[in-house]
Design a protein around this motif. Sequence first.
Motif, PDB file in Angstrom:
ATOM      1  N   SER A  23       0.822  -1.212   0.000  1.00 12.65           N
ATOM      2  CA  SER A  23       0.000   0.000   0.000  1.00 12.65           C
ATOM      3  C   SER A  23       0.858   1.265   0.000  1.00 12.65           C
ATOM      4  O   SER A  23       0.526   2.243  -0.676  1.00 12.65           O
ATOM      5  CB  SER A  23      -0.990   0.006   1.165  1.00 12.65           C
ATOM      6  OG  SER A  23      -0.320  -0.046   2.392  1.00 12.65           O
ATOM      7  N   LYS A  24       1.970   1.245   0.707  1.00  8.45           N
ATOM      8  CA  LYS A  24       2.860   2.412   0.748  1.00  8.45           C
ATOM      9  C   LYS A  24       3.497   2.643  -0.627  1.00  8.45           C
ATOM     10  O   LYS A  24       3.572   3.776  -1.099  1.00  8.45           O
ATOM     11  CB  LYS A  24       3.933   2.208   1.817  1.00  8.45           C
ATOM     12  CG  LYS A  24       4.880   3.356   1.969  1.00  8.45           C
ATOM     13  CD  LYS A  24       4.240   4.506   2.689  1.00  8.45           C
ATOM     14  CE  LYS A  24       5.285   5.575   2.990  1.00  8.45           C
ATOM     15  NZ  LYS A  24       4.690   6.763   3.540  1.00  8.45           N
ATOM     16  N   GLU A  27       0.822   3.850  -3.101  1.00 12.39           N
ATOM     17  CA  GLU A  27       0.496   5.254  -2.832  1.00 12.39           C
ATOM     18  C   GLU A  27       1.579   6.172  -3.384  1.00 12.39           C
ATOM     19  O   GLU A  27       1.284   7.177  -4.036  1.00 12.39           O
ATOM     20  CB  GLU A  27       0.349   5.475  -1.322  1.00 12.39           C
ATOM     21  CG  GLU A  27       0.035   6.898  -0.939  1.00 12.39           C
ATOM     22  CD  GLU A  27      -0.039   7.084   0.574  1.00 12.39           C
ATOM     23  OE1 GLU A  27       0.281   8.194   1.029  1.00 12.39           O
ATOM     24  OE2 GLU A  27      -0.398   6.144   1.290  1.00 12.39           O
ATOM     25  N   GLY A  28       2.836   5.823  -3.145  1.00  9.86           N
ATOM     26  CA  GLY A  28       3.949   6.641  -3.636  1.00  9.86           C
ATOM     27  C   GLY A  28       4.006   6.714  -5.152  1.00  9.86           C
ATOM     28  O   GLY A  28       4.413   7.734  -5.715  1.00  9.86           O
ATOM     29  N   ALA A  29       3.609   5.632  -5.810  1.00 10.44           N
ATOM     30  CA  ALA A  29       3.630   5.579  -7.271  1.00 10.44           C
ATOM     31  C   ALA A  29       2.311   6.037  -7.890  1.00 10.44           C
ATOM     32  O   ALA A  29       2.173   6.064  -9.105  1.00 10.44           O
ATOM     33  CB  ALA A  29       3.949   4.160  -7.730  1.00 10.44           C
ATOM     34  N   ASN A  30       1.347   6.364  -7.042  1.00 10.89           N
ATOM     35  CA  ASN A  30       0.028   6.820  -7.488  1.00 10.89           C
ATOM     36  C   ASN A  30      -0.674   5.774  -8.361  1.00 10.89           C
ATOM     37  O   ASN A  30      -1.220   6.087  -9.422  1.00 10.89           O
ATOM     38  CB  ASN A  30       0.126   8.170  -8.209  1.00 10.89           C
ATOM     39  CG  ASN A  30      -1.205   8.883  -8.287  1.00 10.89           C
ATOM     40  OD1 ASN A  30      -2.058   8.718  -7.417  1.00 10.89           O
ATOM     41  ND2 ASN A  30      -1.389   9.664  -9.326  1.00 10.89           N
ATOM     42  N   ILE A  31      -0.607   4.524  -7.894  1.00  9.82           N
ATOM     43  CA  ILE A  31      -1.307   3.423  -8.562  1.00  9.82           C
ATOM     44  C   ILE A  31      -2.119   2.676  -7.503  1.00  9.82           C
ATOM     45  O   ILE A  31      -1.930   2.895  -6.303  1.00  9.82           O
ATOM     46  CB  ILE A  31      -0.347   2.455  -9.285  1.00  9.82           C
ATOM     47  CG1 ILE A  31       0.611   1.790  -8.280  1.00  9.82           C
ATOM     48  CG2 ILE A  31       0.409   3.175 -10.393  1.00  9.82           C
ATOM     49  CD1 ILE A  31       1.455   0.677  -8.865  1.00  9.82           C
ATOM     50  N   SER A  32      -2.986   1.782  -7.933  1.00 13.44           N
ATOM     51  CA  SER A  32      -3.767   1.001  -6.978  1.00 13.44           C
ATOM     52  C   SER A  32      -2.971  -0.206  -6.494  1.00 13.44           C
ATOM     53  O   SER A  32      -2.044  -0.670  -7.163  1.00 13.44           O
ATOM     54  CB  SER A  32      -5.075   0.527  -7.624  1.00 13.44           C
ATOM     55  OG  SER A  32      -4.802  -0.441  -8.622  1.00 13.44           O
ATOM     56  N   ASN A  52       3.239   3.407 -15.273  1.00 19.81           N
ATOM     57  CA  ASN A  52       3.030   2.889 -13.920  1.00 19.81           C
ATOM     58  C   ASN A  52       4.250   2.121 -13.429  1.00 19.81           C
ATOM     59  O   ASN A  52       4.663   2.272 -12.279  1.00 19.81           O
ATOM     60  CB  ASN A  52       1.795   1.986 -13.876  1.00 19.81           C
ATOM     61  CG  ASN A  52       0.504   2.764 -13.994  1.00 19.81           C
ATOM     62  OD1 ASN A  52       0.469   3.973 -13.805  1.00 19.81           O
ATOM     63  ND2 ASN A  52      -0.561   2.071 -14.321  1.00 19.81           N
ATOM     64  N   ALA A  55       6.855   4.614 -12.572  1.00 18.85           N
ATOM     65  CA  ALA A  55       6.557   5.298 -11.314  1.00 18.85           C
ATOM     66  C   ALA A  55       6.964   4.433 -10.118  1.00 18.85           C
ATOM     67  O   ALA A  55       7.540   4.935  -9.142  1.00 18.85           O
ATOM     68  CB  ALA A  55       5.076   5.657 -11.236  1.00 18.85           C
ATOM     69  N   VAL A  59       9.965   5.357  -7.325  1.00 21.02           N
ATOM     70  CA  VAL A  59       9.786   5.351  -5.866  1.00 21.02           C
ATOM     71  C   VAL A  59      10.843   4.469  -5.206  1.00 21.02           C
ATOM     72  O   VAL A  59      11.475   4.866  -4.222  1.00 21.02           O
ATOM     73  CB  VAL A  59       8.361   4.877  -5.480  1.00 21.02           C
ATOM     74  CG1 VAL A  59       8.244   4.635  -3.979  1.00 21.02           C
ATOM     75  CG2 VAL A  59       7.319   5.879  -5.939  1.00 21.02           C
TER      76      VAL A  59
END
Length: 78
Positions: A23-24, A27-32, A52, A55, A59
């Motif tokens: 989840s961290k 979130e940092g990569a702005n993906i689900s 993606n 990204a 991170v």
Amino acid sequence: MDHIAITGRQIAAARALLGMSQSKLAEGANISVPTLKRMEASDGPASGMINNVAAVRLVLESAGIEFFNGTGVKLGSR
């Protein structure tokens, strides 16, 4: 960042080296989280949209991960 593809196993290993949750990282990569799970489950190069994967890689590299040889990861100095 070079353009060598990273694998799902490299992403999972890098996360483990950092002690980072899915989840961290998502979130940092702005993906689900499901998108990240699919990437990590990939055999061979990480599946998903190129932006993606990039990204996620950014991170991880920003946190000190180095990807090499198309199969390895290590935690370098930041």
